[in-house]
Design a protein around this motif. Structure first.
Motif, PDB file in Angstrom:
ATOM      1  N   TYR A   1     -10.814  21.392 -10.231  1.00 45.17           N
ATOM      2  CA  TYR A   1     -12.197  20.953 -10.484  1.00 45.17           C
ATOM      3  C   TYR A   1     -12.963  20.866  -9.160  1.00 45.17           C
TER       4      TYR A   1
ATOM      5  N   GLY B   1     -16.589  32.550 -10.832  1.00 45.93           N
ATOM      6  CA  GLY B   1     -15.798  33.510 -11.599  1.00 45.93           C
ATOM      7  C   GLY B   1     -14.503  33.838 -10.896  1.00 45.93           C
TER       8      GLY B   1
ATOM      9  N   ASP C   1     -12.401  31.378  -9.710  1.00 42.41           N
ATOM     10  CA  ASP C   1     -11.911  30.011  -9.585  1.00 42.41           C
ATOM     11  C   ASP C   1     -10.433  29.962  -9.227  1.00 42.41           C
TER      12      ASP C   1
ATOM     13  N   GLN D   1      -4.065  28.601 -16.270  1.00 39.20           N
ATOM     14  CA  GLN D   1      -4.662  29.584 -17.184  1.00 39.20           C
ATOM     15  C   GLN D   1      -4.302  29.275 -18.639  1.00 39.20           C
TER      16      GLN D   1
ATOM     17  N   GLU E   1      -6.117  26.402 -20.423  1.00 41.11           N
ATOM     18  CA  GLU E   1      -7.557  26.627 -20.553  1.00 41.11           C
ATOM     19  C   GLU E   1      -8.380  25.577 -19.798  1.00 41.11           C
TER      20      GLU E   1
ATOM     21  N   LEU F   1      -9.979  25.891 -16.981  1.00 42.60           N
ATOM     22  CA  LEU F   1     -11.206  26.375 -16.348  1.00 42.60           C
ATOM     23  C   LEU F   1     -12.411  26.252 -17.276  1.00 42.60           C
ATOM     24  N   GLY F   2     -12.214  26.541 -18.562  1.00 45.95           N
ATOM     25  CA  GLY F   2     -13.324  26.419 -19.501  1.00 45.95           C
ATOM     26  C   GLY F   2     -13.841  25.000 -19.583  1.00 45.95           C
TER      27      GLY F   2
ATOM     28  N   HIS G   1     -15.740  24.098 -16.312  1.00 45.43           N
ATOM     29  CA  HIS G   1     -17.073  24.706 -16.249  1.00 45.43           C
ATOM     30  C   HIS G   1     -18.062  23.955 -17.139  1.00 45.43           C
ATOM     31  N   LYS G   2     -17.608  23.518 -18.299  1.00 46.67           N
ATOM     32  CA  LYS G   2     -18.490  22.754 -19.181  1.00 46.67           C
ATOM     33  C   LYS G   2     -18.848  21.414 -18.551  1.00 46.67           C
TER      34      LYS G   2
ATOM     35  N   GLU H   1     -19.088  29.970 -17.578  1.00 43.88           N
ATOM     36  CA  GLU H   1     -17.659  30.240 -17.516  1.00 43.88           C
ATOM     37  C   GLU H   1     -17.425  31.574 -16.825  1.00 43.88           C
ATOM     38  N   PRO H   2     -16.270  31.722 -16.164  1.00 44.08           N
ATOM     39  CA  PRO H   2     -15.992  32.979 -15.462  1.00 44.08           C
ATOM     40  C   PRO H   2     -15.897  34.137 -16.443  1.00 44.08           C
ATOM     41  N   THR H   3     -16.454  35.250 -16.029  1.00 42.57           N
ATOM     42  CA  THR H   3     -16.417  36.441 -16.883  1.00 42.57           C
ATOM     43  C   THR H   3     -15.532  37.524 -16.313  1.00 42.57           C
TER      44      THR H   3
END
Length: 594
Positions: free
Chosen positions: A442, A457, A459, A540, A543, A545-546, A549-550, A556-558
């Motif tokens: 974070y 993106g 991260d 990973q 989840e 990272l999602g 980001h929120k 969120e990374p693409t």
């Protein structure tokens, strides 16, 4: 460090003797580094230092195993808890040297580093068998948390926790004081211990000289034993100065012939010719016989117990405040408030030398930790900023960070408690050590977003693939380690506050934060290079990272394409931060310094 060539000159006057029956006092930092090189020596298949790096768990286990060889003869294990300001120049030099070593390592493996997991498995073998450690295995500095990890492991041992103590000074002096009072043998890797006045019953032995006998007396622990009092007599040195006069001659002219050095020492030539310099030099070796023991201080028994178990770097920060230094038992003249600010030498992280220091993402946590001390110290001891020393080149004065004002601390603690509670609710199913790793992620994502939006993106670094490891992975792990250590600083400084005040008259948010940080895992749970692939995969798969980001309100990374580097070098500032000094270097929202 020791006196150059002193052991070489005095080795003929040592005698090989059994250690059984001797009371032994152990130089803690020396033991930690000795164990580190034992572990390196067990990895003959490693191609370089990254593959050879031992885990903190292994370092702790080998330390306990090594101490068991001594059986019941160990009496004390002393660790540095404060280094005098006179050592400032030496420490800056060491820091610059460590920086250069990592730079040289990067120059050798500037793209990727060959890495085979099978090379990291230690080979079995006796602890006291001499093993040559190839220079390639010691190219980079030892593990950053080597000493505190071993202190932590000793603290968990019912057999050894009562022996280990972090002292309010240098371990050398406390080892010397113990044997001068009670007799015994100091185990060390530092020849400086020969220079102290150890009394008639004080002896010195070096870790590297210890061995197990074979043949008729098989299994007996032997070592070369130095008896300074006897050596002084055999060399006909003045008893008033002991070995100090010879050591001072060697200090001034380390390459001179021993016969000439001895003759000059006998006549006190250098002592008389350089009396002021000798007086200053000798201070380091003056016995602490006039100092008081920390446990003799009435009314602060709980606090002094906390002092004895602090991380050495954190202890050093705390003891720069005279009111606490006196309670710890530090000598009065050493406890006087310095006039050039408070300095913190952070553990040297092995990170990517072409990126901003891995310490950067967790700066706000350390700022809060530093500011907490102002709650309990008197007005004339309060500070508004702290100088940090980490990766650096040349003679830098450190990086200055402003710390929160007293009125801001309760709010900052409340915000951090709220953040940790929210984070815990979102990641309740994660194991504790993984939880704190995700907290570091974070911080990394937030800091990267603030620093340069074009790298959002990215991260996480690309995972360890095949037989190679990238510098992005190394830097990522160093950031996690720096984050964990910054929270460790918060936790231990909060413990000092609670012990000092007995939990009274502290803001409620300060107590709440202390309680939240009790879940911080031990150092051997901090991920290292051997766990890199697993850590990245775990982050990973959960989840994280999602969710992060929120929480931060950023996209969120693409993509997870490799990050293209800018050609411009990102050099760490050597003086004051160019970032406005009224706020943290990142946007980690739990701390707002207004």
């Amino acid at each position: 460090m020791g006196i150059p060539h002193l052991i070489t000159h005095l080795q003929p006057y040592a005698s090989s003797e059994p250690l059984q029956g001797r009371d032994m006092v152990i130089d803690g930092p020396g033991l930690a580094h000795h164990v580190y090189y034992i572990c390196l020596g067990r990895r003959s298949s490693a191609r370089h230092c990254l593959e050879a790096a031992p885990s903190y768990k292994e370092l702790g286990e080998v330390t306990i195993e090594w101490l068991q060889v001594l059986r019941e003869h160990g009496k004390k294990i002393y660790f540095d808890g404060y280094l005098p300001r006179a050592k400032y120049g030496v420490r800056i030099g060491r820091l610059a040297n460590s920086t250069k070593r990592v730079e040289n390592y990067w120059a050798t493996y500037s793209h990727t580093i060959p890495y085979r997991m099978q090379s990291t498995v230690p080979e079995a073998g006796p602890l006291l068998t001499s093993r040559t450690v190839r220079s390639k295995l010691s190219q980079i500095p030892p593990a950053p948390f080597l000493v505190p990890a071993i202190i932590e492991e000793l603290g968990k041992s019912e057999q050894y926790k009562h022996l280990a103590e972090v002292v309010p000074g240098e371990a050398d002096g406390y080892c010397a004081r113990y044997v001068s009072r009670y007799g015994g043998t100091i185990l060390t890797s530092d020849s400086d211990l020969l220079v102290y006045d150890l009394g008639q019953d004080g002896f010195v032995s070096l870790f590297k000289d210890m061995n197990i006998s074979v043949g008729q007396n098989s299994g007996i622990l032997y070592s070369n034993i130095y008896h300074p009092s006897s050596i002084v007599g055999r060399l006909a040195l003045p008893e008033s100065h002991g070995l100090r006069t010879l050591a001072f001659e060697i200090f001034l002219d380390p390459h001179a012939d021993f016969r000439r050095l001895l003759l000059q020492a006998t006549n006190l030539k250098a002592v008389k010719a350089h009396s002021e310099q000798y007086t200053s030099w000798e201070k380091e070796y003056v016995d602490l016989s006039d100092g008081k023991d920390s446990d003799s201080t009435g009314g602060f028994l709980e606090l002094t117990a906390v002092f004895r178990n602090l991380d050495p770097r954190i202890s050093e920060y705390v003891l720069q405040f005279p009111c606490l230094a006196r309670i710890a038992g530090q000598e009065e003249d050493a406890a006087k408030k310095e006039t050039d600010g408070v300095h913190v030498f952070l553990p040297f992280l092995f990170d990517y030398p072409r990126q901003t220091s891995a310490w950067e993402i967790s700066t706000s946590m350390r700022q809060l930790a530093y500011g907490l001390m102002n709650i309990i110290v008197p007005e004339d001891e309060k500070y508004s900023s702290v100088f940090e020393h980490r990766r650096q080149q040349g003679n830098s004065s450190g990086r200055e960070w402003q710390i929160p004002q007293l009125a801001e601390i309760p709010e900052a603690c409340t915000a951090l408690v709220s953040f940790l509670d929210e984070f815990c609710s979102k990641f309740a199913k994660l194991p504790n050590n993984v939880f704190w790793t995700v907290v570091a992620v974070y911080q990394r994502v937030d800091w990267m977003n603030l620093k340069d939006k074009s790298i959002v993106g990215h991260d996480l670094p690309e995972n360890v693939a095949g037989n190679a490891c990238t510098w992005d992975v190394i830097h990522f792990l160093a950031q996690i380690q720096g984050s964990y250590y910054s929270f460790r600083m918060l936790k231990q400084i909060l413990h000092v506050l609670v012990a000092y005040t007995k939990g009274e008259n502290l803001p409620e948010s300060v107590i709440q934060l202390f309680m939240r940080l009790k879940s911080l895992p031990s150092l051997h749970d901090v991920p290292d290079i051997h766990q890199a692939s697993l850590i990245i995969h775990t982050i990973q798969s959960c989840e994280a990272l999602g969710v992060i980001h929120k929480m931060l309100g950023i996209p969120e990374p693409t993509t997870l394409e490799p990050l293209k580097r800018k050609k411009k070098k990102n050099k760490e500032p050597k003086t004051k931060s160019s970032i406005p000094q009224n706020r943290s270097a990142n946007r980690f929202e739990v701390l707002k310094i207004k």
